[in-house]
Design a protein around this motif. Structure first.
Motif, PDB file in Angstrom:
ATOM      1  N   CYS A 138       4.456  -0.744  -6.346  1.00  0.00           N
ATOM      2  CA  CYS A 138       3.413  -1.019  -7.333  1.00  0.00           C
ATOM      3  C   CYS A 138       2.138  -0.334  -6.870  1.00  0.00           C
ATOM      4  O   CYS A 138       1.648  -0.622  -5.780  1.00  0.00           O
TER       5      CYS A 138
ATOM      6  N   PRO B 173      -1.416   0.148  -8.271  1.00  0.00           N
ATOM      7  CA  PRO B 173      -2.551   0.012  -9.196  1.00  0.00           C
ATOM      8  C   PRO B 173      -3.676   0.975  -8.812  1.00  0.00           C
ATOM      9  O   PRO B 173      -3.783   1.393  -7.658  1.00  0.00           O
TER      10      PRO B 173
ATOM     11  N   ALA C 208       4.638  -6.774  -3.923  1.00  0.00           N
ATOM     12  CA  ALA C 208       4.428  -5.845  -5.038  1.00  0.00           C
ATOM     13  C   ALA C 208       4.631  -6.546  -6.373  1.00  0.00           C
ATOM     14  O   ALA C 208       3.905  -6.286  -7.346  1.00  0.00           O
ATOM     15  N   ARG C 209       5.585  -7.449  -6.445  1.00  0.00           N
ATOM     16  CA  ARG C 209       5.823  -8.205  -7.676  1.00  0.00           C
ATOM     17  C   ARG C 209       4.603  -9.061  -8.034  1.00  0.00           C
ATOM     18  O   ARG C 209       4.197  -9.140  -9.199  1.00  0.00           O
TER      19      ARG C 209
ATOM     20  N   SER D 214       1.759  -6.692  -9.173  1.00  0.00           N
ATOM     21  CA  SER D 214       1.964  -6.240 -10.541  1.00  0.00           C
ATOM     22  C   SER D 214       1.505  -7.304 -11.531  1.00  0.00           C
ATOM     23  O   SER D 214       0.875  -6.992 -12.549  1.00  0.00           O
TER      24      SER D 214
ATOM     25  N   ALA E 104      -0.293  -3.507 -13.304  1.00  0.00           N
ATOM     26  CA  ALA E 104       0.314  -2.217 -12.958  1.00  0.00           C
ATOM     27  C   ALA E 104       1.830  -2.337 -13.011  1.00  0.00           C
ATOM     28  O   ALA E 104       2.392  -3.392 -12.699  1.00  0.00           O
ATOM     29  N   PRO E 105       2.527  -1.264 -13.415  1.00  0.00           N
ATOM     30  CA  PRO E 105       3.989  -1.351 -13.524  1.00  0.00           C
ATOM     31  C   PRO E 105       4.649  -1.575 -12.172  1.00  0.00           C
ATOM     32  O   PRO E 105       4.180  -1.094 -11.145  1.00  0.00           O
ATOM     33  N   LEU E 106       5.737  -2.318 -12.193  1.00  0.00           N
ATOM     34  CA  LEU E 106       6.514  -2.609 -10.985  1.00  0.00           C
ATOM     35  C   LEU E 106       7.786  -1.775 -11.012  1.00  0.00           C
ATOM     36  O   LEU E 106       8.522  -1.778 -12.011  1.00  0.00           O
TER      37      LEU E 106
ATOM     38  N   ARG F 280       3.540 -12.735 -17.128  1.00  0.00           N
ATOM     39  CA  ARG F 280       3.220 -11.642 -16.199  1.00  0.00           C
ATOM     40  C   ARG F 280       3.886 -11.851 -14.848  1.00  0.00           C
ATOM     41  O   ARG F 280       4.155 -10.886 -14.121  1.00  0.00           O
TER      42      ARG F 280
END
Length: 805
Positions: A12, A14, A181-182, A185, A190-192, A435
């Motif tokens: 991830c 960002p 990271a999960r 996100s 931001a995309p994971l 989310r």
């Protein structure tokens, strides 16, 4: 939890700076405890290849190297490293380079110079000189494919940062880089990057028979055999580097792969030497008396409360904690069995501490590890093994015994808004939970979530409220001043604070100590005569296994600590809680059923009362010195002392302390046998009092100054040796003096060595001063005489005393 920033950004990434990333994680509940660069700043250090290395003409330990740094011509560099040889690639600091500061804190700049008459056009660097590690045994050797002339910071990816998270126990799902990271996100949007676990095609059909005999220990057990593995293969540099930045040193390729996947996805696994397994594996609870030699070299004894993996002959592994030495992978290993399981957190919690060690695997399993990904993670481990060590994978074996049931949890939007303290809609709550990857369904003002298998921390509505708050952002919460008036609560005059008690004891020359409430069991048995102390289910150390019922042991331990460091005079006290069994105590917000937890204050004195001084020779500490301290502590309330027995104290030098007809403590000299056991040169004197009795005090009542002078009379009373001081003074104060007796105290005791006129062998003479006075008029001789006669008569009637002479 420690990891490099670059690894996190692979999952991830960002559009945030490093510091903004750290702040986001912290405000999302994943506190960044430490953030530091991988390497300190340095410049103009490039990859160089040694083309020639010859002996220095004027120095035995130096070599003159010709180094290619991609500038077209070779640099002449003088080097003293033992591993400087032709063909290796090493960091080369060019002229003008600035290296990290040394021990003096000053930056080190490379200049053109001469060493023993030979010009040096740079410097070849070790890892320590670049502050990458403490290794100073030689030059830092770089990979053979490192581009010549490229900046070392770029080649080694040194423009990176190490994050260290301080995670609370409920954040087990964030004990991996992917888990963090999960969360990142969800916090940033931001995309994971979702991992893909491509199945490895089996090359043979060999299976290991596994039986799960304890579903309450292991809910799922997956594994496969991998044949023809080269265990001597070298771990790839990129994997070694990532493990090092997670705080894990490289061991062997197979161990490194297992650790790598644990840090990457939070999945602990274990790799057995397949050829050392005897028959089939049985996942079960241990049996009393079974022993296992672990990978760390310790041999432990298990029982029915510890989970194990055993084969047909012996125990091979502590379930979810550590593998055994008997099936450990070695350089001779050719066939391995890769295992990944789901262990119930309740079955792992506290087991490591029984054996006085902890492991990364146990740390994760006792908090909860995702049971749905065991097969996928074995596929990932298998692929890494084949890429690094070669080998042929067998078919997957997956047994599901019992998985956790995930019950829906409902969040009321109105309740969330009230708890959080800001207006929230149902949609906002649903969006925040969505989310996080929590599939939510909405109802009439509610949001219902069925927690995924990797979230062991979501069980009640408050858990969902916390998740909503984290995602919305703590910094978004409004600042709302309190509406209730703030009214100072004045303490009652009839009580003094604990701080006042501490200050009073400090004024008496005592120093405060703070000790654990857990003590050695022998202290309770010997010093408190307590054969059944309250035991800890999970002690932090073997010598701290029970709760204390007295403060005496803690003070003696503090005294021993100081005497071992040559202290000559020790005065210490402690205000703390003790723990007593009491069936009458019920469970409340502040109590535990069956356990009474009163506060006590205790003190200890050792050594000369006044320390060394020239004015008088020290007489040594005795019972009465500390008795005076206790009386001063309880003043203006008058305490009485009655001879008593206590398991920790001298049989003839111990008394209980009484206030207003109630026993409130004990005071005495340490028992000779415990003094000998603790190896004290002198006997310490101790006291222990109920704190409530010490903090209670009389409210002062003002009286007018007497207008008339008082009269004093001294009388000598002969009583038997067994008559106590308190008995005599009680008789004196009980005399019918018409309220004229103001005070009485003992000021002399006479006991002749030989028989004397008027004194029998079993008698003594006590001199008592009487203070007589009246608020109405000056006393006459007749009034004084009558009062004295009344005192003498009362003493004679109560204790059989008489006037001397």
């Amino acid at each position: 939890m420690q990891f490099p920033e670059s690894w996190l950004r692979e999952f991830c990434d960002p559009q945030l700076s490093t510091q903004q990333l750290a702040d986001t994680l912290t405000m999302g509940g994943l506190e960044v405890e430490d953030l530091r660069p991988v390497a300190p700043p340095f410049s103009r250090v490039v990859v160089g290849e040694i083309k020639e290395a010859v002996q220095h003409p004027n120095a035995d330990r130096l070599r003159v190297c010709q180094v290619d740094v991609g500038q077209g011509s070779l640099l002449n560099v003088v080097c003293g490293a033992p591993n400087a040889r032709v063909g290796i690639k090493v960091p080369c600091a060019l002229v003008g380079a600035e290296l990290p500061p040394g021990d003096d804190g000053k930056a080190f700049q490379i200049k053109l110079g001469k060493l023993r008459g030979v010009e040096s056009q740079g410097m070849l660097c070790s890892a320590r000189e670049l502050k990458l590690s403490e290794d100073h045994g030689g030059l830092l050797e770089l990979a053979a494919d490192a581009p010549i002339g490229r900046d070392v910071r770029e080649v080694l990816r040194l423009d990176d940062h190490i994050f260290t998270l301080k995670l609370t126990p409920n954040l087990a799902h964030a004990l991996s880089v992917y888990g963090v990271a999960r969360e990142l996100s969800a916090l940033t949007g931001a995309p994971l990057k979702q991992p893909r676990f491509e199945p490895v095609q089996p090359k043979h059909d060999a299976r290991l028979k596994v039986k799960v005999s304890a579903p309450d220990l292991c809910g799922r057990f997956s594994g496969r055999i991998v044949r023809n593995v080269d265990t001597r293969a070298k771990t790839p540099a990129w994997m070694v580097d990532r493990l090092a930045r997670c705080g894990q040193r490289s061991v062997t390729a197979l161990v490194d792969i297992s650790n790598y996947v644990m840090f990457e996805f939070g999945r602990p696994s274990h790799i057995f030497d397949y050829d050392k397994i005897h028959g089939a594996l049985d996942v079960r609870w241990g049996r009393a008396g079974e022993q296992l030699k672990l990978l760390n070299g310790n041999t432990v004894t298990v029982d029915e409360a510890v989970g194990v993996i055993a084969d047909d002959r012996e125990v091979e592994s502590l379930a979810g904690i550590m593998g055994g030495d008997a099936t450990a992978v070695s350089d001779e290993t050719r066939n391995v069995y890769v295992e990944a399981a789901f262990w119930w957190p309740e079955a792992i919690q506290g087991r490591s501490r029984r054996f006085n060690f902890s492991t990364d695997a146990g740390h994760r399993f006792e908090r909860g590890v995702d049971p749905s990904q065991t097969v996928e993670h074995i596929e990932h481990i298998t692929r890494l093994i084949i890429e690094v060590c070669g080998g042929e994978a067998g078919p997957m074996d997956d047994q599901v015994a019992k998985l956790p049931e995930r019950k829906p949890v409902t969040l009321r939007a109105a309740r969330a808004a009230k708890v959080i303290g800001m207006p929230l809609t149902q949609q906002q709550c649903a969006d925040a939970l969505g989310r996080l990857g929590l599939q939510a369904s909405t109802g009439d003002g509610t949001v219902t979530v069925t927690p995924p298998l990797y979230r062991f921390d979501i069980a009640i509505e408050e858990d969902l409220i916390e998740e909503v708050t984290r995602i919305i952002g703590y910094d978004k919460l409004p600042d709302t001043p309190p509406l209730a008036p703030v009214t100072a609560k004045l303490p009652p005059e009839s009580r003094r604070s604990r701080f006042a008690v501490r200050r009073h004891l400090a004024a008496l020359g005592y120093f405060e100590t703070i000790n654990f409430s857990f003590v050695e069991e022998s202290w309770e048995r010997e010093l408190a005569a307590n054969p059944d102390p309250i035991r800890l289910l999970n002690p932090i150390a073997s010598q701290m296994s029970v709760m204390r019922s007295t403060l005496v042991g803690s003070l003696l331990h503090a005294l021993k600590f100081n005497l071992d460091r040559k202290a000559e005079r020790v005065r210490v006290f402690e205000i703390g809680r003790v723990f007593l069994r009491d069936a009458a105590v019920a469970t409340t917000d502040s109590t535990v059923r069956g356990i009474h937890q009163p506060m006590r204050v205790a003190g200890l004195a050792y050594g000369e009362p006044d320390g060394l001084q020239w004015a008088r020779k020290g007489a040594g500490l005795d019972f009465y010195d500390v008795k005076g301290d206790v009386e001063a502590l309880l003043a203006p309330r008058k305490a009485s002392f009655k001879a008593a027995a206590h398991p920790a104290m001298h049989p003839g030098r111990c008394a209980t302390v009484w206030l207003e007809g109630r026993e409130v403590g004990v005071i005495g000299e340490l028992h000779p046998k415990w003094r000998q056991r603790w190896e004290f040169a002198q006997a310490p004197v101790l006291f222990e009092l109920e704190l409530d009795a010490v903090t209670a005090r009389q409210v002062p009542v003002f009286e007018p100054v007497p207008k008339f002078q008082v009269a004093q009379r001294d009388i000598a009373l002969i009583v038997r040796d067994n008559v106590t001081h308190d008995a005599v003074l009680d008789a004196v104060k009980a005399a019918a003096t018409g309220g004229l007796l103001r005070d009485a105290f003992l000021f002399d005791v006479y006991k002749p060595k030989q028989a004397a006129a008027g004194l029998a062998a079993d008698e003594k003479s006590l001199a008592v001063r009487l203070t007589l006075g009246s608020a109405d008029a000056t006393l006459t001789d007749e009034q004084i005489e009558a009062a004295v006669n009344a005192v003498v008569a009362e003493v004679a009637g109560r204790v059989g005393g008489r006037l001397r002479g």
